[in-house]
Design a protein around this motif. Structure first.
Motif, mmCIF file in Angstrom:
data_model
loop_
_atom_site.group_PDB
_atom_site.id
_atom_site.type_symbol
_atom_site.label_atom_id
_atom_site.label_comp_id
_atom_site.label_asym_id
_atom_site.label_seq_id
_atom_site.Cartn_x
_atom_site.Cartn_y
_atom_site.Cartn_z
ATOM 1 N N ARG A 589 0.891 -1.204 0.114
ATOM 2 C CA ARG A 589 -0.071 -0.030 -0.099
ATOM 3 C C ARG A 589 0.747 1.392 0.234
ATOM 4 O O ARG A 589 0.608 2.208 -0.711
ATOM 5 C CB ARG A 589 -1.065 -0.027 1.256
ATOM 6 C CG ARG A 589 -2.017 -1.047 1.196
ATOM 7 C CD ARG A 589 -3.015 -0.916 2.293
ATOM 8 N NE ARG A 589 -3.669 0.198 2.078
ATOM 9 C CZ ARG A 589 -4.614 0.773 3.061
ATOM 10 N NH1 ARG A 589 -4.947 -0.057 4.143
ATOM 11 N NH2 ARG A 589 -5.203 2.016 3.051
ATOM 12 N N GLU A 592 2.225 1.671 -3.376
ATOM 13 C CA GLU A 592 1.013 2.423 -4.320
ATOM 14 C C GLU A 592 0.881 3.693 -4.311
ATOM 15 O O GLU A 592 0.991 4.507 -5.050
ATOM 16 C CB GLU A 592 -0.076 1.644 -4.237
ATOM 17 C CG GLU A 592 -1.211 2.349 -5.094
ATOM 18 C CD GLU A 592 -2.611 1.714 -4.937
ATOM 19 O OE1 GLU A 592 -3.378 1.902 -5.349
ATOM 20 O OE2 GLU A 592 -2.794 0.814 -3.802
ATOM 21 N N TYR A 604 -0.350 -7.439 -4.225
ATOM 22 C CA TYR A 604 -1.879 -7.373 -4.023
ATOM 23 C C TYR A 604 -2.320 -8.874 -4.687
ATOM 24 O O TYR A 604 -2.781 -9.628 -3.899
ATOM 25 C CB TYR A 604 -2.677 -6.523 -4.763
ATOM 26 C CG TYR A 604 -2.288 -5.013 -4.014
ATOM 27 C CD1 TYR A 604 -2.060 -4.741 -2.784
ATOM 28 C CD2 TYR A 604 -2.722 -3.833 -4.802
ATOM 29 C CE1 TYR A 604 -1.789 -3.412 -2.279
ATOM 30 C CE2 TYR A 604 -2.596 -2.527 -4.185
ATOM 31 C CZ TYR A 604 -2.167 -2.485 -2.967
ATOM 32 O OH TYR A 604 -1.929 -1.243 -2.493
ATOM 33 N N GLU A 618 -8.624 -8.228 2.108
ATOM 34 C CA GLU A 618 -8.147 -6.591 2.045
ATOM 35 C C GLU A 618 -7.162 -6.483 0.705
ATOM 36 O O GLU A 618 -7.332 -5.321 0.146
ATOM 37 C CB GLU A 618 -7.205 -6.292 3.159
ATOM 38 C CG GLU A 618 -6.931 -5.272 3.346
ATOM 39 C CD GLU A 618 -7.812 -3.952 3.504
ATOM 40 O OE1 GLU A 618 -7.614 -2.916 3.005
ATOM 41 O OE2 GLU A 618 -9.033 -4.216 3.766
ATOM 42 N N HIS A 621 -9.533 -6.059 -2.061
ATOM 43 C CA HIS A 621 -10.203 -4.913 -1.855
ATOM 44 C C HIS A 621 -9.284 -3.548 -2.431
ATOM 45 O O HIS A 621 -9.867 -3.057 -3.209
ATOM 46 C CB HIS A 621 -10.534 -4.540 -0.715
ATOM 47 C CG HIS A 621 -11.101 -3.167 0.092
ATOM 48 N ND1 HIS A 621 -10.599 -2.622 1.050
ATOM 49 C CD2 HIS A 621 -11.795 -2.658 -0.771
ATOM 50 C CE1 HIS A 621 -11.352 -1.375 0.943
ATOM 51 N NE2 HIS A 621 -12.232 -1.342 -0.194
ATOM 52 N N VAL A 622 -8.119 -3.483 -1.949
ATOM 53 C CA VAL A 622 -7.279 -2.281 -2.309
ATOM 54 C C VAL A 622 -6.896 -2.471 -3.944
ATOM 55 O O VAL A 622 -7.017 -1.546 -4.484
ATOM 56 C CB VAL A 622 -6.024 -2.511 -1.404
ATOM 57 C CG1 VAL A 622 -6.341 -2.052 -0.297
ATOM 58 C CG2 VAL A 622 -5.281 -3.447 -1.694
ATOM 59 N N HIS A 626 -8.023 0.352 -6.770
ATOM 60 C CA HIS A 626 -7.060 0.686 -7.453
ATOM 61 C C HIS A 626 -7.740 0.775 -8.853
ATOM 62 O O HIS A 626 -7.706 1.701 -9.723
ATOM 63 C CB HIS A 626 -5.990 0.124 -7.677
ATOM 64 C CG HIS A 626 -4.970 0.242 -8.564
ATOM 65 N ND1 HIS A 626 -5.034 -0.499 -9.970
ATOM 66 C CD2 HIS A 626 -4.042 1.335 -9.073
ATOM 67 C CE1 HIS A 626 -4.045 -0.023 -10.772
ATOM 68 N NE2 HIS A 626 -3.297 0.988 -10.146
#
Length: 963
Positions: A589, A592, A604, A618, A621-622, A626
């Motif tokens: 994260r 990113e 991810y 999670e 999810h991220v 994106h």
């Protein structure tokens, strides 16, 4: 009594009081067992008696027998001297008489003693060389150069028999030390920077740019030693000035390969160290601290170099040997390159002491035979004997921790069942009503072994026996930690927020997990700053959990520097598989956020199928977030993806975030019901997070947009009212809420959905309003009942909502509606009486309707003429409604056989009624010929569709539309 007699009396009283005081027994000073440290140096042997406080003492010699008499009762282990560790001392003995303890040793022929204080301790040296001067038959060794340069010490206490005088000699000049302007000025200049800390104390930053510079930082007596394994030029006076009084003076010990500074401290601050890039941050704090990564010596028995004590560290700097000019000890200091590595406690052996440090390693060898060597993987202390001294004082003096899992385990993991059996057996021996002491040990034992459920059960039993424990800070702290480990964050928050725990740093660390879990990132970071200095001794698992929470909180607050630093520090902690997966996720994260998208996406995708389902969800999810930001997923695809994730993992902050994001996607797609439903779930199951995110306010804002700002007008009306009823608790109080309901009701009326509109206004009358507002809305509701051909219900509504005092316009409106309802019920006289005082056009129109329906033709004629006053024969033109009133007036005159009136009407309105609606009917009614009953009935039927009631209802319908 004379003055002299009075004085004599007072003197006698004073003498008597003095005799009484002298006869009282003197309280004995008993120190129990004290530690005696010994060390063999190049030209002297040393024994140090560590006393808890300063007491008088005296030293004397008798031939080769040295006696030290200390005015306190204690016992001491002289085994090291007895085993011949020291060249200058042998055959020790100790005796005690009351509060006087005497220690004797024998010295080699020609040797002499030296003694002084170091804090509360008494230092006794036996010099290998014959004394340089003799005073009163006693041998006193000359002071070493280090001692001549040391601060003056209190004079030694003479023996009881004969005072011992200090030698009257002039001290030799101290050896010249290079000044700041001299030799050290050739070194790279270091400009330390101080800043005050929010939690108290100050922080010293050393802006070193050179890589891999090691540092040691520790306290000896009232000084802090700062040792850098590179030589730098530092201005001591400037260093003291910038410290805000924490450092009172600075002395530099010259060394060709290092910077060694002795910082005299004001008070007794605790020390802590952190890396700052290539530089260092040193803190002086009022609360206790501990190294982030505490080191611990281990004993190695079978090594090629014999027995040794080994301290593992892969970041050892240069080995630096130096003498302490204040105490006289020889020190071996090994600065360490990795920040936060230090000794959380001191360890004492028969041959050396490993001192407590905030950073680095410091060893005090007790003899010249002890070697301290730096290796690639750590530091070794080697000698013929590396056994722990019996009665290790350092362990006894270790700080008692509020949360101390290591002590509570009472052994290693493999000892669990044995220790548990012992604790349960001890519990069984206690009386049924006195078991809390044994339960306390058992509860903490369970908690230290990760069995929070069992610990909470035992703690609950303790509370049953002693309800007063709810006010015990230590009990609440243990229960709070157990609740944290069980994920019961609300309960943990209540326990750990007790006022008695405010100053406890251990509690601050556990509140980091609570605050971050309850979405209070700023509070989590504040607690971390308060407690970070005692994080070091924690188990790696707990330490990593706290650091991961700090990283999450730092990312939420935008403190990326802190997040990256803690992420780097996690590299020095043994992580579980779960913690390792989360570390990878948090690192991705950060990648990113800092533009390294390709690396982040790879991470991810690799975590998407992680065995830890929540971390896998999670990661997905991220990744989805994106793709939504980049437009890779359409709105429909994004909704489908996030809805799938909702069922991949339920609970905690992930589900809350998914609900919030889904709501936004649904609103953007115009799917308001689904969006509001997601927000309602969030508010219901995550009330604290929803409050922080203002989720309820978001729901109200959407509801306002729909029903006050007109967005619901684009919806199917049935769907709009269904949505309103499903979420009508979102209707705001006051004028806005009333306007919202009225707007929706008006739209329903316009679509002839009278029943649904009436239902809305009924809810408003019964639930939402009171007073004048309720009376006004009741009038509108009554109109809806009239529109729905239910005058009885209209009348009941008005009479049930009467108020003693109302604004004039509301009162008039209610009278008109009530009179209309009475008219439709055939109760003409009541209707006429109700509006007899009103003379406005609406009342006159209603009055004409009453006369028309009651067939009271004379009064109808009067009412009609009044309505048409000022019109015709060049007056105001007729309006559409006036033609109906004119026709009704003509019919009333016909039934009343008022031919003269009809002639006037014909003459007055002939021009207006020459053509247009009802022109023929008017001509027939006002013509000279008489009409038959059938012809009149036909004309009446033409205006039936535009009767007074219909006109009235049309006007009311227009009222709803206009609003």
């Amino acid at each position: 009594m004379t003055f002299s007699e009075g004085v004599q009396g007072k003197l006698r009283q004073m003498l008597w009081a003095l005799l009484v005081l002298l006869s009282l027994p003197v309280m004995a000073v008993d120190f129990g067992t004290i530690a005696v440290r010994v060390g063999q140096h190049t030209d002297y042997s040393r024994a140090v008696f560590d006393l808890p406080r300063e007491v008088p003492y005296s030293v004397r010699t008798d031939g080769n027998v040295l006696t030290i008499r200390i005015e306190a009762g204690f016992d001491a282990d002289l085994g090291a001297i007895r085993r011949g560790v020291l060249r200058g001392m042998a055959a020790p003995s100790i005796s005690r008489e009351g509060d006087i303890t005497t220690v004797t040793v024998t010295m080699p022929a020609g040797a002499g003693p030296r003694h002084f204080r170091s804090g509360n301790s008494i230092v006794l040296d036996v010099m290998d060389v014959a004394p340089a001067s003799v005073v009163s038959g006693q041998s006193v060794a000359p002071a070493s150069a280090a001692e001549r340069n040391a601060p003056s010490r209190p004079q030694t206490t003479p023996p009881a028999e004969t005072p011992v005088q200090q030698p009257e000699t002039t001290p030799e000049p101290a050896a010249e030390t290079p000044t700041f302007e001299g030799r050290s000025a050739d070194y790279p200049r270091l400009q330390p920077v101080f800043r005050a800390l929010a939690e108290g104390g100050v922080q010293l930053t050393l802006p070193i740019t050179e890589p891999d510079v090691g540092l040691a930082f520790f306290k000896r007596s009232s000084e802090a030693w700062l040792v850098v394994d590179r030589p730098f030029a530092v201005d001591p006076a400037a260093l003291a000035r910038g410290s805000e009084g924490v450092i009172t003076s600075v002395a530099r010990i010259d060394h060709p390969d290092a910077t060694i500074l002795r910082l005299a401290l004001e008070g007794d601050p605790s020390l802590s160290v952190m890396r700052d890039g290539a530089g260092w941050q040193l803190s002086f704090k009022p609360l206790r601290t501990a190294p982030r990564f505490p080191l611990k010596p281990i004993k190695r028995i079978d090594t090629p170099s014999g027995q040794q004590v080994f301290i593992a560290s892969g970041a050892a700097g240069r080995r630096i040997a130096v003498a302490d000019p204040l105490i006289g000890d020889d020190l071996v200091i090994v600065p360490l390159v990795e920040g936060g590595q230090g000794m959380a406690e001191a360890f004492r052996y028969t041959v050396a002491e490993v001192g407590e440090t905030a950073q680095g390693i410091v060893v005090v060898p007790y003899s010249d035979e002890v070697r301290v060597e730096r290796f690639r993987d750590g530091v070794a202390i080697m000698s013929g004997d590396a056994r722990y001294a019996e009665g290790d004082a350092a362990r006894d003096q270790a700080l008692r921790r509020l949360i101390d899992f290591k002590a509570w385990r009472q052994g290693d993991v493999e000892d669990y069942y044995e220790v548990r059996t012992r604790l349960l057996y001890a519990l069984s021996l206690r009386p049924a009503d006195d078991r809390n002491e044994a339960r306390w040990d058992l509860a903490r034992f369970y908690l230290a072994h990760g069995r929070a459920t069992e610990a909470l059960a035992i703690l609950e039993m303790m509370l049953d026996e002693d309800p007063a424990l709810t006010g015990n800070g230590e009990y609440l702290a243990v229960r709070g930690v157990a609740n944290v480990k069980k994920g019961r964050l609300q309960a943990a928050d209540a326990d750990l927020s007790n006022d008695s725990l405010t100053a406890e740093q251990d509690v601050s660390l556990w509140k980091v997990l609570v605050d971050e879990g309850l979405n209070r990132p700023e509070a989590a970071l504040a607690n971390y700053r308060r407690g970070v200095d005692v994080l070091g001794p924690y188990d790696d698992k707990d330490k990593a959990d706290i650091q991961l929470a700090v990283i999450r909180a730092a990312m939420k607050t935008g403190d990326m520097e802190l997040a990256k630093r803690e992420l780097e520090l996690l590299g020095g902690v043994a992580l579980t598989d779960r913690q390792l997966s989360e570390r990878v996720l948090l690192s991705a994260r950060i990648d990113e956020l800092e533009g390294r998208e390709e690396d982040a996406l790879i991470a991810y995708d690799s975590l998407a199928m992680a065995p830890q389902r929540d971390i896998g969800a999670e990661a997905r999810h991220v990744r989805a977030a994106h793709d939504i930001r980049k437009g890779i997923l359409s709105g429909t695809e994004a909704i489908e993806t996030l809805e799938q994730l909702r069922y991949a993992w339920r609970g905690n902050g992930l589900e809350f975030d998914l609900l919030n994001e889904l709501a936004d996607l649904y609103f953007a797609a115009g799917r308001y019901e689904e969006g509001l439903e997601r927000l309602r779930i969030g508010v219901t199951y995550f009330p604290d997070r929803a409050r922080e995110a203002r989720m309820s306010a978001k729901m109200s804002q959407i509801f306002r947009r729909l029903y006050l700002e007109g967005e619901a007008d684009r919806m199917d009306p049935v769907a709009a009212i269904g949505l309103f009823y499903k979420f009508r608790e979102l209707t705001p109080l006051g004028a806005d809420g009333d306007a919202m309901i009225r707007r929706l009701a008006d739209r329903l009326v316009a679509l002839d959905l009278i029943d649904q509109a009436a239902e809305l206004l009924e809810y408003q009358v019964k639930v939402r309003t009171e007073g004048a507002a309720r009376a006004a809305i009741a009038s509108r509701l009554a109109k809806l009942y009239l529109l729905n051909s239910d005058p009885e219900r209209a009348l009941g509504t008005l009479r049930a909502t009467r108020e003693p005092q109302l604004p004039v316009e509301i009162e008039l409106d209610r009278r008109l509606v009530e009179a209309r309802a009475l008219t439709e019920l055939g109760r003409y006289e009541e209707a006429e009486v109700l509006i007899e005082e009103d003379n406005d056009r609406a009342s006159n129109l209603l009055r004409a309707d009453i006369y028309w329906q009651s067939k009271d033709w004379p009064k109808m004629v009067d009412a009609g003429l009044k309505l048409l006053d000022g019109k015709g024969e060049g007056g105001e033109p007729l309006e559409p409604g006036d033609r109906v009133q004119l026709l009704r007036l003509a019919i009333a005159m016909t039934f009343d056989e008022n031919k003269a009136g009809l002639a006037v009407l014909r003459r007055r309105f002939a021009g207006d009624m020459k053509e247009g609606e009802f022109a023929n009917a008017f001509a027939l009614l006002t013509g000279p010929q008489d009409l038959s009953g059938g012809e009149i009935s036909q004309i009446v039927s033409q205006i039936a569709n535009v009767s007074g009631l219909q006109s009235f209802l049309k006007d009311y319908r227009n009222d709803f539309s206009d609003d």
